[in-house]
Design a protein around this motif. Sequence first.
Motif, short mmCIF file in Angstrom:
data_model
loop_
_atom_site.label_atom_id
_atom_site.label_comp_id
_atom_site.label_asym_id
_atom_site.label_seq_id
_atom_site.Cartn_x
_atom_site.Cartn_y
_atom_site.Cartn_z
N ILE A 174 7.50 -4.57 4.91
CA ILE A 174 7.93 -2.66 4.21
C ILE A 174 8.11 -2.85 2.57
O ILE A 174 9.49 -3.38 1.41
CB ILE A 174 9.05 -2.38 4.52
CG1 ILE A 174 9.58 -2.39 6.17
CG2 ILE A 174 9.30 -0.86 4.26
CD1 ILE A 174 10.16 -1.94 7.03
N GLY A 175 7.33 -1.82 2.18
CA GLY A 175 7.05 -1.77 0.98
C GLY A 175 6.99 -2.69 -0.38
O GLY A 175 6.10 -3.31 -0.68
N VAL A 176 8.15 -3.59 -0.31
CA VAL A 176 8.38 -4.48 -1.22
C VAL A 176 9.70 -5.37 -1.09
O VAL A 176 10.44 -4.94 -0.69
CB VAL A 176 8.20 -4.20 -2.63
CG1 VAL A 176 9.51 -3.43 -3.82
CG2 VAL A 176 7.97 -5.38 -3.68
N GLU A 177 9.76 -6.81 -0.90
CA GLU A 177 10.18 -7.56 -0.64
C GLU A 177 10.31 -8.60 -1.91
O GLU A 177 9.83 -8.30 -2.47
CB GLU A 177 10.52 -8.35 0.19
CG GLU A 177 10.11 -7.50 1.97
CD GLU A 177 11.67 -7.00 2.00
OE1 GLU A 177 12.66 -7.40 1.22
OE2 GLU A 177 11.79 -6.47 3.25
N ALA A 222 -0.85 1.46 4.33
CA ALA A 222 -0.28 2.17 4.23
C ALA A 222 0.62 2.55 2.63
O ALA A 222 1.18 3.52 2.41
CB ALA A 222 0.62 2.83 5.55
N PHE A 223 1.09 1.62 2.46
CA PHE A 223 1.83 1.48 1.60
C PHE A 223 1.46 1.11 0.05
O PHE A 223 1.93 0.33 -1.09
CB PHE A 223 2.81 0.16 1.43
CG PHE A 223 4.03 -0.18 2.67
CD1 PHE A 223 4.62 0.99 2.61
CD2 PHE A 223 3.77 -0.25 3.86
CE1 PHE A 223 6.20 0.73 3.61
CE2 PHE A 223 4.94 -0.04 5.04
CZ PHE A 223 5.56 0.21 4.58
N ILE A 252 2.24 2.87 -2.61
CA ILE A 252 3.81 3.01 -3.11
C ILE A 252 4.46 1.41 -3.91
O ILE A 252 4.23 1.24 -5.36
CB ILE A 252 5.05 2.48 -2.13
CG1 ILE A 252 4.72 3.63 -1.04
CG2 ILE A 252 5.85 2.05 -2.56
CD1 ILE A 252 5.19 3.66 0.41
#
Lengths: 213, 696
Positions: A39-42, A67-68, A71
């Motif tokens: 999700i997004g970034v880790e 989708a990301f 972001i």
Amino acid sequence: MSYAYLFKYIIIGDTGVGKSCLLLQFTDKRFQPVHDLTIGVEFGARMITIDSKQIKLQIWDTAGQEAFRSITRSYYRGAAGALLVYDITRRETFNHLTTWLDDARQHSNSNMVIMLIGNKSDLESRREVKKEEGEAFAREHGLVFMETSAKTAANVEEAFINTAKEIYEKIQEGVFDINNEANGIKIGPQHSPTNPSLPGAGGAGGSQGSGCC
Amino acid sequence: MDTSDSEHFESADEFHSDSESSEDTGDKSVLDNLDNDLEKRLGNLNIDENLGNISAKQSENSVSNNASILGDIEGNRTNEIKVKNDYKDNPIIPKRITDININSLVETQVADTPNQDVLVNRRLVDQDIPAQNRTEKQHKSECEIVTLKKHSTESSSEKANDDQSQESETENMWDNNEWEPISIDNVNPSVGKNIKTVSLPEKTIEENLWENDDWEPIENKGDDSDDTWQKEEWDPIENKIAVSSQAKDTSNDTTWGGWSTWGVSSILSTATHSVSTLTNQVSQGLSNVLENSMGIPNPEELAKQHLNEEEKICGILENVEQNSAVEEDSKDKNYNGFGFGNLSNFVSGVSNLTKFVEHTGNKVINGGLDTLETIGKKTMEVLQEGDPGLKNKRAFLKLDQDKPVLSQVLKEAKAKAEEENRALQQKNISKKLNYESLFDDYHGLVHLEALEMLSKQCDIKLESLSGACAGDALKEILETLEQVRELCELPDEDDEDQSTLEEIEEKIESALKEINIKITYDKGISTWKEAENWLNSLQLDICDDTEIHQKALQVLAQLTAIAVEQFHKAGELLLIKEHRSTADEADSLVLLTTALTSLIGFAAGKFSEKLNARASGTLNKEKINDLITNVFFEFLHDFTGSQQQFIYTRCISTIDTCTSSRCCINKITMKMSFYYTTSRFSSEICFRFKHLIIVL
């Protein structure tokens, strides 16, 4: 804990090429066959030593889902190195490299070191992208190329460390302005916040950093 | 020379008698006695009697002397000094006494039995002669030597010297080749080679000396008178041999003193000289030995001594030359007048021997000193070689400066190391206590950074949007923004909500439901549960404040990091969410924030409780704990608040409304800095208080 430099990496590439697995292999030295979608970034971090200097690699493992994209693009800024990953068993991931590369070039500083990585080299039987193709692409775009396997850990360390070496060389050459954090390089903490009487550890990073200027 | 010789003779005779009567009496009396004895003896030379008396006395005396010597040796600095003074007082006396002489003397002194020369030598060898009793020792040694010689001569059975003629005795002795080896061996075991090299007549002399064992006192007394004697013959004598030979000579002289009628005065004079020189030398040697062997103090003194010695040596050499000349004359006289060719030869041989011995002795002493000196010079040369002039001086100066500094440097280095160690320890502790680094370890900082980046991105978007609007549209946007801000207003920290963990969990769950995104706070809750277990299993009497505080910091940092991470995720997810309900999202976010805040506050409260229970005695500690708790509380409030505003801004931005996201960002950064400072402050205070507690 104390380090001379902190390099910010981003790992980009299509979803499912093994970005998070590469990170896990590099930071934890383990392989997780099934991985949640990022999700997004880790984040991951690991200390390495280059030229007898402690360097902290702070790796932003971005989500590969489309989708990301909007972001993750905002995370490119301030990265000193990027691992552009594709899956050698999936040609489309290789085909999307140009898009990724353009994105990365557009949203990061021009000096960012980009390493092209053809992951899953352990799946030779399912290979769709020849190594030569990857090499050619890297040559064409001025990237460093390497085929890795997050599963077998083949070339994983080298991929991260060689990138760091290249960044370090650029620092030595004065290409990077390490005082500008937009370049993705931070000098180690000068002082531990709680210890004003700590010239020892804090000074190490500080002096090293200043020496490179 | 003649006159002096005769005088010496007389004194020697007197000394003989005196010595026989009492050796223990003072030197002066001994000397006087010696003179008297010498005269007497010169008058009546009963060699046999003398010998017998001498032997008897010697044996007794030697024993007593030894004892006294030992006593003297054991501790008379004063004696040494006196000896030195005596030397100084005696200008004529060449003061060079070799260690060998001293040793030999001492050895001889030590040995009571004459025949046990070998034993004596061994003793000598074994014993480092403390030789503090210069005169006494000398006397003793001489006496011993004499006795030894006597014994040997007696044993050889040649010694039955008749009163008839000392010459005959001497002649007999010389003639007796047998004797020579015996005497030599016995007398000079230690000297050995030197003695062997000595001519036969010397041996005979030695024998004579032995016969004159009684003469010991003479030597003692003879510091003055003997000095003159010794000087002639003895100047050269530095070795034991010399001593022995001197003793012999003196003995000869004494015996000859009786012969003075024969005109052996010259011989006698030489003998006296030799004796005197011997004594001087012995005394000097003793002093040297003492100085040298017993931890010599001042190098300066040594140097002076060296100079003096050199002068003395020169004087000795001169004396030796003179003596030799005198001796030759006397020899001639003897030859001519008395036909004592043997004697003259003997004397010359003795002188040669003594010279040889002296030279060797001098060589030994001088050689040693010279060697040291040359070594020192060489060293200096080497040091100066590559670096002449100023450089050299500088180097030396630097060396001098460095030398004292070295120890200091070491001390300083040690202190430094200790300090560094302390600093390192502090650092480790503080590192552990450092909330910031802990927070960073849990990726809280990165998430915050990423969140900030997102916020910036959105802010840019909002600005561009609001810039595109104008008039009513802009008004509308601003109004909407204001509404959203109100929606996101966090309830003022109502401390009433000391909710339980269950309540908090419920809150979080409901909030997540409302927000309708895939985030979970299980991580945070499980983290807290772990910490709670740890706290419950904690044994307050065993654990230490630092431990609790550390754990508290760690747990709080972890919880905060998780919260930040989830906020970050929530923001990301909200941004990519397709169907959005700003109001709902805002509500849920507020709920979520309060829930997380209360969770963290709950945890902080628990830790504070433990800490307070632990440190109930110290008000300061409590204060600190409260402070920490409040700090985290406040931070979380502010943080979550700004976070919500930020997220809210995101939501609004998607619905094309302008918002003051920038303000939110600024607020976030401000809060961040506040957080940093407070956390640093609090951890530092805690650290100091921990130290305080430890000290207390």
